[in-house]
Design an enzyme around this catalytic site. Sequence first.
Site, PDB file in Angstrom:
ATOM      1  N   PRO A  97       0.794  -1.225   0.000  1.00  0.00           N
ATOM      2  CA  PRO A  97       0.000   0.000   0.000  1.00  0.00           C
ATOM      3  C   PRO A  97       0.831   1.282   0.000  1.00  0.00           C
ATOM      4  O   PRO A  97       1.861   1.367   0.652  1.00  0.00           O
ATOM      5  CB  PRO A  97      -0.812  -0.098   1.299  1.00  0.00           C
ATOM      6  CG  PRO A  97      -0.093  -1.086   2.143  1.00  0.00           C
ATOM      7  CD  PRO A  97       0.535  -2.056   1.179  1.00  0.00           C
ATOM      8  N   ASN A  98       0.345   2.235  -0.763  1.00  0.00           N
ATOM      9  CA  ASN A  98       0.878   3.598  -0.864  1.00  0.00           C
ATOM     10  C   ASN A  98       2.162   3.693  -1.686  1.00  0.00           C
ATOM     11  O   ASN A  98       2.649   4.799  -1.932  1.00  0.00           O
ATOM     12  CB  ASN A  98       1.086   4.226   0.530  1.00  0.00           C
ATOM     13  CG  ASN A  98      -0.202   4.278   1.309  1.00  0.00           C
ATOM     14  OD1 ASN A  98      -1.192   4.806   0.803  1.00  0.00           O
ATOM     15  ND2 ASN A  98      -0.236   3.711   2.511  1.00  0.00           N
ATOM     16  N   ARG A 123       5.162  11.003  -2.345  1.00  0.00           N
ATOM     17  CA  ARG A 123       4.891  10.664  -0.948  1.00  0.00           C
ATOM     18  C   ARG A 123       6.159  10.832  -0.114  1.00  0.00           C
ATOM     19  O   ARG A 123       7.158  10.150  -0.375  1.00  0.00           O
ATOM     20  CB  ARG A 123       4.465   9.198  -0.925  1.00  0.00           C
ATOM     21  CG  ARG A 123       4.314   8.597   0.416  1.00  0.00           C
ATOM     22  CD  ARG A 123       4.188   7.085   0.316  1.00  0.00           C
ATOM     23  NE  ARG A 123       3.993   6.560   1.633  1.00  0.00           N
ATOM     24  CZ  ARG A 123       4.332   5.345   2.012  1.00  0.00           C
ATOM     25  NH1 ARG A 123       4.878   4.506   1.155  1.00  0.00           N
ATOM     26  NH2 ARG A 123       4.129   4.958   3.243  1.00  0.00           N
ATOM     27  N   TYR A 152      11.385   8.712   1.235  1.00  0.00           N
ATOM     28  CA  TYR A 152      11.359   7.656   0.216  1.00  0.00           C
ATOM     29  C   TYR A 152      12.036   8.049  -1.102  1.00  0.00           C
ATOM     30  O   TYR A 152      12.135   7.225  -2.004  1.00  0.00           O
ATOM     31  CB  TYR A 152       9.904   7.244  -0.060  1.00  0.00           C
ATOM     32  CG  TYR A 152       9.232   6.659   1.168  1.00  0.00           C
ATOM     33  CD1 TYR A 152       9.728   5.501   1.761  1.00  0.00           C
ATOM     34  CD2 TYR A 152       8.125   7.269   1.746  1.00  0.00           C
ATOM     35  CE1 TYR A 152       9.140   4.969   2.889  1.00  0.00           C
ATOM     36  CE2 TYR A 152       7.516   6.742   2.878  1.00  0.00           C
ATOM     37  CZ  TYR A 152       8.029   5.589   3.441  1.00  0.00           C
ATOM     38  OH  TYR A 152       7.450   5.057   4.560  1.00  0.00           O
ATOM     39  N   ASN A 208       8.107  -5.710  -1.088  1.00  0.00           N
ATOM     40  CA  ASN A 208       8.001  -4.547  -0.212  1.00  0.00           C
ATOM     41  C   ASN A 208       6.547  -4.490   0.220  1.00  0.00           C
ATOM     42  O   ASN A 208       5.693  -3.960  -0.490  1.00  0.00           O
ATOM     43  CB  ASN A 208       8.417  -3.251  -0.914  1.00  0.00           C
ATOM     44  CG  ASN A 208       8.422  -2.081   0.059  1.00  0.00           C
ATOM     45  OD1 ASN A 208       7.921  -2.203   1.187  1.00  0.00           O
ATOM     46  ND2 ASN A 208       8.964  -0.947  -0.355  1.00  0.00           N
ATOM     47  N   ALA A 232       3.303  -0.936   4.716  1.00  0.00           N
ATOM     48  CA  ALA A 232       2.773  -0.959   6.092  1.00  0.00           C
ATOM     49  C   ALA A 232       2.341  -2.358   6.530  1.00  0.00           C
ATOM     50  O   ALA A 232       2.377  -2.675   7.730  1.00  0.00           O
ATOM     51  CB  ALA A 232       1.608   0.017   6.209  1.00  0.00           C
ATOM     52  N   HIS A 278       4.334  -4.698   8.966  1.00  0.00           N
ATOM     53  CA  HIS A 278       4.299  -4.579  10.419  1.00  0.00           C
ATOM     54  C   HIS A 278       3.024  -5.156  11.034  1.00  0.00           C
ATOM     55  O   HIS A 278       2.883  -5.160  12.249  1.00  0.00           O
ATOM     56  CB  HIS A 278       4.455  -3.105  10.810  1.00  0.00           C
ATOM     57  CG  HIS A 278       5.518  -2.389  10.023  1.00  0.00           C
ATOM     58  ND1 HIS A 278       6.841  -2.749  10.086  1.00  0.00           N
ATOM     59  CD2 HIS A 278       5.448  -1.368   9.117  1.00  0.00           C
ATOM     60  CE1 HIS A 278       7.542  -1.965   9.265  1.00  0.00           C
ATOM     61  NE2 HIS A 278       6.721  -1.131   8.671  1.00  0.00           N
ATOM     62  N   ASP A 320       1.772 -15.915   6.448  1.00  0.00           N
ATOM     63  CA  ASP A 320       1.273 -17.280   6.236  1.00  0.00           C
ATOM     64  C   ASP A 320       1.321 -17.661   4.755  1.00  0.00           C
ATOM     65  O   ASP A 320       1.598 -18.816   4.414  1.00  0.00           O
ATOM     66  CB  ASP A 320      -0.157 -17.416   6.770  1.00  0.00           C
ATOM     67  CG  ASP A 320      -0.220 -17.457   8.291  1.00  0.00           C
ATOM     68  OD1 ASP A 320       0.839 -17.532   8.935  1.00  0.00           O
ATOM     69  OD2 ASP A 320      -1.344 -17.395   8.836  1.00  0.00           O
ATOM     70  N   GLU A 366      12.696  -9.620   1.625  1.00  0.00           N
ATOM     71  CA  GLU A 366      11.979  -8.435   2.130  1.00  0.00           C
ATOM     72  C   GLU A 366      12.753  -7.174   1.741  1.00  0.00           C
ATOM     73  O   GLU A 366      13.963  -7.101   1.947  1.00  0.00           O
ATOM     74  CB  GLU A 366      11.868  -8.527   3.660  1.00  0.00           C
ATOM     75  CG  GLU A 366      11.183  -7.321   4.277  1.00  0.00           C
ATOM     76  CD  GLU A 366      11.014  -7.437   5.793  1.00  0.00           C
ATOM     77  OE1 GLU A 366      11.286  -8.513   6.359  1.00  0.00           O
ATOM     78  OE2 GLU A 366      10.613  -6.433   6.399  1.00  0.00           O
ATOM     79  N   HIS A 368      12.807  -2.772   1.783  1.00  0.00           N
ATOM     80  CA  HIS A 368      12.267  -1.462   2.147  1.00  0.00           C
ATOM     81  C   HIS A 368      13.165  -0.369   1.584  1.00  0.00           C
ATOM     82  O   HIS A 368      14.392  -0.510   1.598  1.00  0.00           O
ATOM     83  CB  HIS A 368      12.165  -1.292   3.668  1.00  0.00           C
ATOM     84  CG  HIS A 368      11.257  -2.302   4.281  1.00  0.00           C
ATOM     85  ND1 HIS A 368       9.889  -2.227   4.157  1.00  0.00           N
ATOM     86  CD2 HIS A 368      11.519  -3.434   4.973  1.00  0.00           C
ATOM     87  CE1 HIS A 368       9.349  -3.281   4.758  1.00  0.00           C
ATOM     88  NE2 HIS A 368      10.310  -4.028   5.257  1.00  0.00           N
ATOM     89  N   SER A 370      13.280   2.749   2.879  1.00  0.00           N
ATOM     90  CA  SER A 370      13.826   3.458   4.035  1.00  0.00           C
ATOM     91  C   SER A 370      14.448   2.448   5.010  1.00  0.00           C
ATOM     92  O   SER A 370      14.163   1.249   4.943  1.00  0.00           O
ATOM     93  CB  SER A 370      12.708   4.228   4.744  1.00  0.00           C
ATOM     94  OG  SER A 370      11.740   3.348   5.272  1.00  0.00           O
ATOM     95  N   ARG A 381      13.646   4.321  12.185  1.00  0.00           N
ATOM     96  CA  ARG A 381      12.415   5.124  12.196  1.00  0.00           C
ATOM     97  C   ARG A 381      11.585   4.796  13.442  1.00  0.00           C
ATOM     98  O   ARG A 381      12.117   4.342  14.443  1.00  0.00           O
ATOM     99  CB  ARG A 381      11.652   4.888  10.885  1.00  0.00           C
ATOM    100  CG  ARG A 381      12.480   5.295   9.659  1.00  0.00           C
ATOM    101  CD  ARG A 381      11.721   5.090   8.364  1.00  0.00           C
ATOM    102  NE  ARG A 381      10.509   5.917   8.328  1.00  0.00           N
ATOM    103  CZ  ARG A 381       9.496   5.717   7.485  1.00  0.00           C
ATOM    104  NH1 ARG A 381       9.553   4.710   6.620  1.00  0.00           N
ATOM    105  NH2 ARG A 381       8.443   6.505   7.514  1.00  0.00           N
ATOM    106  N   ARG A 435       7.822   0.443  13.290  1.00  0.00           N
ATOM    107  CA  ARG A 435       8.385  -0.072  12.028  1.00  0.00           C
ATOM    108  C   ARG A 435       9.549  -1.030  12.267  1.00  0.00           C
ATOM    109  O   ARG A 435      10.077  -1.624  11.335  1.00  0.00           O
ATOM    110  CB  ARG A 435       8.855   1.081  11.130  1.00  0.00           C
ATOM    111  CG  ARG A 435       7.752   1.983  10.677  1.00  0.00           C
ATOM    112  CD  ARG A 435       8.241   3.013   9.665  1.00  0.00           C
ATOM    113  NE  ARG A 435       7.393   4.187   9.691  1.00  0.00           N
ATOM    114  CZ  ARG A 435       6.244   4.310   9.007  1.00  0.00           C
ATOM    115  NH1 ARG A 435       5.818   3.353   8.240  1.00  0.00           N
ATOM    116  NH2 ARG A 435       5.523   5.422   9.105  1.00  0.00           N
TER     117      ARG A 435
HETATM  118  C1  DQA Z   1       8.375   0.976   3.581  1.00  0.00           C
HETATM  119  C2  DQA Z   1       8.503   1.128   5.103  1.00  0.00           C
HETATM  120  C3  DQA Z   1       7.160   0.886   5.786  1.00  0.00           C
HETATM  121  O1  DQA Z   1       7.294   1.049   7.189  1.00  0.00           O
HETATM  122  C4  DQA Z   1       6.133   1.884   5.289  1.00  0.00           C
HETATM  123  O2  DQA Z   1       4.870   1.605   5.852  1.00  0.00           O
HETATM  124  C5  DQA Z   1       6.065   1.960   3.812  1.00  0.00           C
HETATM  125  C6  DQA Z   1       7.295   1.894   3.019  1.00  0.00           C
HETATM  126  C7  DQA Z   1       9.697   1.301   2.859  1.00  0.00           C
HETATM  127  O3  DQA Z   1       9.836   0.877   1.708  1.00  0.00           O
HETATM  128  O4  DQA Z   1      10.556   1.979   3.411  1.00  0.00           O
HETATM  129  O5  DQA Z   1       5.002   2.173   3.237  1.00  0.00           O
HETATM  130  O6  DQA Z   1       8.048  -0.373   3.296  1.00  0.00           O
END
Ligand code: DQA
Length: 144
Positions: free
Chosen positions: A9-10, A17, A22, A73, A76, A79, A86, A97, A99, A101, A106, A110
């Site tokens: 998401p996002n 953003r 980011y 990635n 959110a 977390h 699963d 995994e 990210h 950031s 942070r 997170r």
């Molecule tokens: C993120 C880090 C997450 O905590 C956050 O919710 C994101 C982006 C990152 O790529 O740094 O949406 O996954």
Amino acid sequence: MKILFLNGPNLNLLGQREPEVYGRATLADVEAKVRARARELKASVEFRQSNLEGELVGWIQQAKGQFDVIALNAAAYTHTSVALRDAIVAVGIPTIEIHLSNVHAREEFRHKSLIAPVCRGQIVGFGANSYVLAVDAAVNVNER
Ligand code: DQA
């Protein structure tokens, strides 16, 4: 080597953003960097984004037999999502995994990743290059 990149998401808002966190690269820019590195390493890439947890779960399930590695990635949902964790266990596809950031530098919420224990490893904090590094990690996923 077929790598499935999944974005949560996002991440469709990358570039606009919180650019101080980011960066200014859009998700399309990140995808272009991933494709360039994948070409060099002769890997093939599928790149998707969804704001919906269930859609991400569905894509992980459908990856079985189709992809060698998942680079995720989960944004959110990293977390919060037992469902994603699963699904990763259920399909048994090596998962990396990612990210942008450095989540460990942070907010405390997170620092906890529900998916980390079922992933091969984490790449965090390198901005768009976290994704490029994930291509290298994916290609070498069976070397220890
Ligand atoms: C993120 C880090 C997450 O905590 C956050 O919710 C994101 C982006 C990152 O790529 O740094 O949406 O996954």
